[in-house]
Design a protein around this motif. Structure first.
Motif, PDB file in Angstrom:
ATOM      1  N   LEU A 106       0.834  -1.207   0.000  1.00  0.00           N
ATOM      2  CA  LEU A 106       0.000   0.000   0.000  1.00  0.00           C
ATOM      3  C   LEU A 106       0.868   1.256   0.000  1.00  0.00           C
ATOM      4  CD1 LEU A 106      -2.859  -0.781   2.550  1.00  0.00           C
ATOM      5  CD2 LEU A 106      -3.162  -0.184   0.151  1.00  0.00           C
ATOM      6  N   PHE A 107       1.849   1.249   0.855  1.00  0.00           N
ATOM      7  CA  PHE A 107       2.757   2.377   1.023  1.00  0.00           C
ATOM      8  C   PHE A 107       3.576   2.624  -0.240  1.00  0.00           C
ATOM      9  CE2 PHE A 107       6.999   3.536   3.238  1.00  0.00           C
ATOM     10  CZ  PHE A 107       6.767   4.890   3.114  1.00  0.00           C
ATOM     11  N   LYS A 108       4.194   1.575  -0.734  1.00  0.00           N
ATOM     12  CA  LYS A 108       5.190   1.710  -1.791  1.00  0.00           C
ATOM     13  C   LYS A 108       4.578   1.854  -3.182  1.00  0.00           C
ATOM     14  CE  LYS A 108       9.414  -0.793  -3.210  1.00  0.00           C
ATOM     15  NZ  LYS A 108      10.265  -1.950  -2.834  1.00  0.00           N
ATOM     16  N   TYR A 109       3.534   1.074  -3.462  1.00  0.00           N
ATOM     17  CA  TYR A 109       3.012   1.021  -4.820  1.00  0.00           C
ATOM     18  C   TYR A 109       1.685   1.749  -5.014  1.00  0.00           C
ATOM     19  CZ  TYR A 109       6.533  -2.637  -5.245  1.00  0.00           C
ATOM     20  OH  TYR A 109       7.718  -3.322  -5.242  1.00  0.00           O
ATOM     21  N   GLN A 110       0.966   2.008  -3.931  1.00  0.00           N
ATOM     22  CA  GLN A 110      -0.313   2.688  -4.068  1.00  0.00           C
ATOM     23  C   GLN A 110      -0.309   4.078  -3.442  1.00  0.00           C
ATOM     24  OE1 GLN A 110      -3.751   0.304  -3.265  1.00  0.00           O
ATOM     25  NE2 GLN A 110      -2.911  -1.507  -4.244  1.00  0.00           N
ATOM     26  N   GLY A 111       0.876   4.537  -3.062  1.00  0.00           N
ATOM     27  CA  GLY A 111       1.018   5.918  -2.618  1.00  0.00           C
ATOM     28  C   GLY A 111       0.353   6.251  -1.297  1.00  0.00           C
ATOM     29  N   ALA A 116       3.613   5.606   6.347  1.00  0.00           N
ATOM     30  CA  ALA A 116       5.022   5.841   6.672  1.00  0.00           C
ATOM     31  C   ALA A 116       5.258   5.841   8.182  1.00  0.00           C
ATOM     32  CB  ALA A 116       5.500   7.158   6.054  1.00  0.00           C
ATOM     33  N   ALA A 117       4.450   6.578   8.920  1.00  0.00           N
ATOM     34  CA  ALA A 117       4.656   6.692  10.371  1.00  0.00           C
ATOM     35  C   ALA A 117       4.483   5.360  11.097  1.00  0.00           C
ATOM     36  CB  ALA A 117       3.741   7.765  10.956  1.00  0.00           C
ATOM     37  N   PRO A 118       3.388   4.599  10.869  1.00  0.00           N
ATOM     38  CA  PRO A 118       3.273   3.317  11.577  1.00  0.00           C
ATOM     39  C   PRO A 118       4.339   2.305  11.170  1.00  0.00           C
ATOM     40  CG  PRO A 118       1.418   3.642  10.068  1.00  0.00           C
ATOM     41  CD  PRO A 118       2.133   4.939  10.165  1.00  0.00           C
ATOM     42  N   LEU A 119       4.762   2.322   9.911  1.00  0.00           N
ATOM     43  CA  LEU A 119       5.816   1.393   9.499  1.00  0.00           C
ATOM     44  C   LEU A 119       7.155   1.791  10.113  1.00  0.00           C
ATOM     45  CD1 LEU A 119       4.877   0.815   5.751  1.00  0.00           C
ATOM     46  CD2 LEU A 119       4.644  -0.809   7.643  1.00  0.00           C
ATOM     47  N   HIS A 142      16.184   6.105  -8.580  1.00  0.00           N
ATOM     48  CA  HIS A 142      16.610   6.906  -9.728  1.00  0.00           C
ATOM     49  C   HIS A 142      15.601   8.025  -9.938  1.00  0.00           C
ATOM     50  CE1 HIS A 142      17.346   7.949 -13.991  1.00  0.00           C
ATOM     51  NE2 HIS A 142      18.597   7.674 -13.663  1.00  0.00           N
ATOM     52  N   ILE A 143      16.046   9.133 -10.471  1.00  0.00           N
ATOM     53  CA  ILE A 143      15.193  10.312 -10.611  1.00  0.00           C
ATOM     54  C   ILE A 143      13.939   9.993 -11.421  1.00  0.00           C
ATOM     55  CG2 ILE A 143      16.450  11.137 -12.649  1.00  0.00           C
ATOM     56  CD1 ILE A 143      14.854  13.274  -9.843  1.00  0.00           C
ATOM     57  N   GLU A 144      14.038   9.108 -12.414  1.00  0.00           N
ATOM     58  CA  GLU A 144      12.857   8.756 -13.210  1.00  0.00           C
ATOM     59  C   GLU A 144      11.833   8.014 -12.373  1.00  0.00           C
ATOM     60  OE1 GLU A 144      14.049   6.614 -16.675  1.00  0.00           O
ATOM     61  OE2 GLU A 144      15.253   8.269 -17.482  1.00  0.00           O
ATOM     62  N   ARG A 145      12.298   7.064 -11.541  1.00  0.00           N
ATOM     63  CA  ARG A 145      11.391   6.328 -10.651  1.00  0.00           C
ATOM     64  C   ARG A 145      10.801   7.263  -9.600  1.00  0.00           C
ATOM     65  NH1 ARG A 145      11.798   0.987  -9.434  1.00  0.00           N
ATOM     66  NH2 ARG A 145      12.366   0.824 -11.625  1.00  0.00           N
ATOM     67  N   LEU A 146      11.606   8.203  -9.120  1.00  0.00           N
ATOM     68  CA  LEU A 146      11.127   9.154  -8.120  1.00  0.00           C
ATOM     69  C   LEU A 146      10.027  10.037  -8.703  1.00  0.00           C
ATOM     70  CD1 LEU A 146      11.481  10.203  -5.240  1.00  0.00           C
ATOM     71  CD2 LEU A 146      13.243  11.763  -6.095  1.00  0.00           C
ATOM     72  N   ARG A 147      10.172  10.444  -9.943  1.00  0.00           N
ATOM     73  CA  ARG A 147       9.123  11.257 -10.590  1.00  0.00           C
ATOM     74  C   ARG A 147       7.829  10.467 -10.710  1.00  0.00           C
ATOM     75  NH1 ARG A 147      13.262  12.995 -14.619  1.00  0.00           N
ATOM     76  NH2 ARG A 147      13.999  15.059 -13.990  1.00  0.00           N
ATOM     77  N   GLN A 148       7.938   9.182 -11.001  1.00  0.00           N
ATOM     78  CA  GLN A 148       6.747   8.352 -11.137  1.00  0.00           C
ATOM     79  C   GLN A 148       6.060   8.135  -9.791  1.00  0.00           C
ATOM     80  OE1 GLN A 148       8.248   4.763 -12.920  1.00  0.00           O
ATOM     81  NE2 GLN A 148       8.656   5.721 -14.901  1.00  0.00           N
ATOM     82  N   ARG A 149       6.856   7.812  -8.773  1.00  0.00           N
ATOM     83  CA  ARG A 149       6.287   7.491  -7.466  1.00  0.00           C
ATOM     84  C   ARG A 149       6.002   8.738  -6.634  1.00  0.00           C
ATOM     85  NH1 ARG A 149       9.434   2.788  -4.659  1.00  0.00           N
ATOM     86  NH2 ARG A 149       8.612   1.754  -6.511  1.00  0.00           N
ATOM     87  N   GLU A 150       6.760   9.775  -6.857  1.00  0.00           N
ATOM     88  CA  GLU A 150       6.631  11.076  -6.181  1.00  0.00           C
ATOM     89  C   GLU A 150       7.138  11.073  -4.748  1.00  0.00           C
ATOM     90  OE1 GLU A 150       2.551  12.261  -6.679  1.00  0.00           O
ATOM     91  OE2 GLU A 150       2.880  12.888  -8.760  1.00  0.00           O
ATOM     92  N   PHE A 151       7.685   9.980  -4.282  1.00  0.00           N
ATOM     93  CA  PHE A 151       8.311   9.933  -2.970  1.00  0.00           C
ATOM     94  C   PHE A 151       9.230   8.724  -2.932  1.00  0.00           C
ATOM     95  CE2 PHE A 151       4.638   7.223  -2.607  1.00  0.00           C
ATOM     96  CZ  PHE A 151       5.038   6.173  -1.804  1.00  0.00           C
TER      97      PHE A 151
END
Length: 271
Positions: A106-111, A116-119, A142-151
């Motif tokens: 949920l955190f990593k792939y669904q934004g 973040a805090a409980p984990l 990588h900057i491209e992955r960061l742009r896609q995920r936004e965090f």
């Protein structure tokens, strides 16, 4: 220390909101009431299991039997003995299995950054003694992955850990210089090739002889954190330590009592 009045008011507010906007547990699908963890009921969250006690003292890989460390508490696994990793020591805190697996997805792939805090709290609750750490670094995207995920999920976890330990976070020095396919799509052999020279240190002078703590979300083969550690050591750092929230495990390594406690699985992404 938390204020009981504030906690009570927060619980009432959550219950009221969830009455009008029903939310179901992402693990067992039960209706949430005033459960404090986003997306999960208290019963499921309490079933997050711990790693087995007997583990390699270098990479934290669990051994099939506790006998492995009964008479040799510093025993290391065969892969570490044959090919020592670049990091000094790794700690993997929880098995990567439901409900923790659901929470990380949920955190990593669904934004769902509310996770973040409980984990991070789960990690903080199981932190080993960490003396003389100079700086904390999250495993970079990588900057491209960061742009896609936004965090960067590892940075959000590292931020809470850094605040707890009062250790500075460096999140722009170690970079992912080459965009590579996701490790989850590759075989072990391909993972090793995939990450060669994928990381770089922008300012080596800033880490010379510094003891570094690397933070990541999931330890699968350890290739990612090992390549990060190798890059940092080549740049002149001191010891590199690793902490990951979860670790993928062979089901045969998970005690039956833990498997029996698993909630009904609602796969979020499959596979």
């Amino acid at each position: 220390m938390a204020n009981p009045v504030t906690e009570s008011a927060s619980g009432l507010l959550r219950r009221a909101l969830r009455f009008f906007l029903p939310v179901h547990c992402s693990s067992c699908n039960s209706l949430l009431a005033d459960d404090p963890i986003p997306h999960f009921c208290s019963d499921c969250w309490s079933k997050i299991s711990l790693m087995p006690d007997s583990r390699c003292t270098r990479c934290d890989h669990p051994f099939p039997s506790s006998i492995a460390t009964t008479y040799s508490p510093n025993h290391i696994c065969q892969p570490c003995a044959e090919r020592p990793p670049s990091y000094t020591k790794a700690w993997t805190l929880y098995p990567y299995m439901p409900p923790l697996q659901h929470a990380i997805r949920l955190f990593k792939y669904q934004g769902k950054v509310s996770m973040a805090a409980p984990l991070a709290a789960l990690m903080i609750a199981r932190l080993p003694p960490l003396d003389s750490i100079d700086v904390i670094m999250p495993v970079p995207l990588h900057i491209e992955r960061l742009r896609q995920r936004e965090f960067n999920q590892s940075l959000l976890l590292a931020d809470d850990i850094g605040r707890t330990l009062d250790i500075p976070i460096a999140y722009t020095n170690l970079i992912r210089a080459i965009p590579t396919p996701a490790q989850t799509t590759l075989s072990r052999k391909s993972r090793l090739k995939n990450l060669r020279r994928a990381f770089a240190v922008r300012h080596p002078d800033a880490i010379v002889k510094k003891r570094i703590l690397l933070i990541d979300d999931v330890f699968t083969t350890g290739t990612t954190v090992n390549e990060c550690a190798k890059t940092l050591r080549k740049a002149g750092s001191g010891d590199v330590f690793v902490i990951t929230l979860g670790r993928t495990m062979d089901p045969t390594m998970i005690p039956d009592r833990i498997m029996a406690q698993r909630p009904p699985s609602l796969e979020l992404l499959g596979g």
